[in-house]
Scaffold this active site. Structure first.
Site, mmCIF file in Angstrom:
data_model
loop_
_atom_site.group_PDB
_atom_site.id
_atom_site.type_symbol
_atom_site.label_atom_id
_atom_site.label_comp_id
_atom_site.label_asym_id
_atom_site.label_seq_id
_atom_site.Cartn_x
_atom_site.Cartn_y
_atom_site.Cartn_z
ATOM 1 N N TYR A 42 0.828 -1.205 0.000
ATOM 2 C CA TYR A 42 0.000 0.000 0.000
ATOM 3 C C TYR A 42 0.865 1.259 0.000
ATOM 4 O O TYR A 42 0.654 2.168 -0.810
ATOM 5 C CB TYR A 42 -0.931 -0.006 1.214
ATOM 6 N N LYS A 68 1.071 4.059 -3.077
ATOM 7 C CA LYS A 68 0.732 5.469 -2.895
ATOM 8 C C LYS A 68 1.933 6.377 -3.180
ATOM 9 O O LYS A 68 1.774 7.503 -3.651
ATOM 10 C CB LYS A 68 0.167 5.703 -1.493
ATOM 11 N N PRO A 72 -4.447 11.907 2.641
ATOM 12 C CA PRO A 72 -5.097 11.847 3.947
ATOM 13 C C PRO A 72 -4.483 10.767 4.832
ATOM 14 O O PRO A 72 -3.799 9.865 4.345
ATOM 15 C CB PRO A 72 -6.546 11.503 3.600
ATOM 16 N N GLY A 92 -11.821 8.897 9.785
ATOM 17 C CA GLY A 92 -12.825 7.995 10.317
ATOM 18 C C GLY A 92 -13.838 8.749 11.130
ATOM 19 O O GLY A 92 -13.872 9.968 11.107
#
Length: 165
Positions: free
Chosen positions: A54, A58, A84, A88
């Site tokens: 991940y 990114k 970001p 949440g």
């Protein structure tokens, strides 16, 4: 990688070709009619434990953003990114904490609630960001208020990554 890197590249390329071929698009000062905002993540800048794929995907988006911004500026297209972190509450926040708790990483507690508390304690603003705050940041980058901004990564993380660029 297929979605975050290849998918983003394909969409970026398709959209940019359409924007660049617009006969009403003028080149030159003050004429950047189009704006693209890519979604990256603070994980790209920090190298978050237990998230190598991940984080790498990114980071690739950040590189594509800067390269694309330079390539597309002559066509009146601005390209920026939004990164970001700790947004949440919601499914993604809960799921990430569950996965970190189960990862066996020495950086995370084995209880997802403790993982969440640990993450929030590392944010100077001591809270999660909201989806609305991310949306407003994207809206700014898409607006004429940011008409002289391109190749920029807007970090929305409550100060957590302060100083990292």
């Amino acid at each position: 990688m297929n979605i975050n890197v290849c998918g983003m590249f394909n969409v970026l390329q398709t959209v940019a070709k359409k924007m660049a071929s617009d006969p009403q698009q003028e080149s030159g000062v003050g004429s950047h009619k189009y704006s693209i905002v890519n979604t990256a993540s603070v994980a790209a800048m920090r190298g978050t434990p237990a998230m190598v794929a991940y984080s790498s995907s990114k980071a690739a988006i950040l590189a594509m953003t800067v390269s694309s911004a330079k390539d597309l500026a002559p066509y009146g297209i601005r390209v920026n990114a939004i990164s970001p972190a700790l947004i949440g509450p919601g499914y993604m926040w809960d799921r990430q904490n569950e996965l970190h708790a189960k990862s066996g990483s020495p950086y995370f507690a084995s209880d997802s609630d403790e993982v969440a508390k640990g993450k929030i304690s590392g944010v100077p603003m001591k809270r999660l960001g909201t989806i609305e705050e991310v949306v407003k940041s994207v809206a700014y980058l898409l607006s004429d208020d940011s008409s002289y901004i391109t190749a920029f990564n807007l970090v929305v993380d409550g100060g957590m990554s302060g100083g990292l660029r």
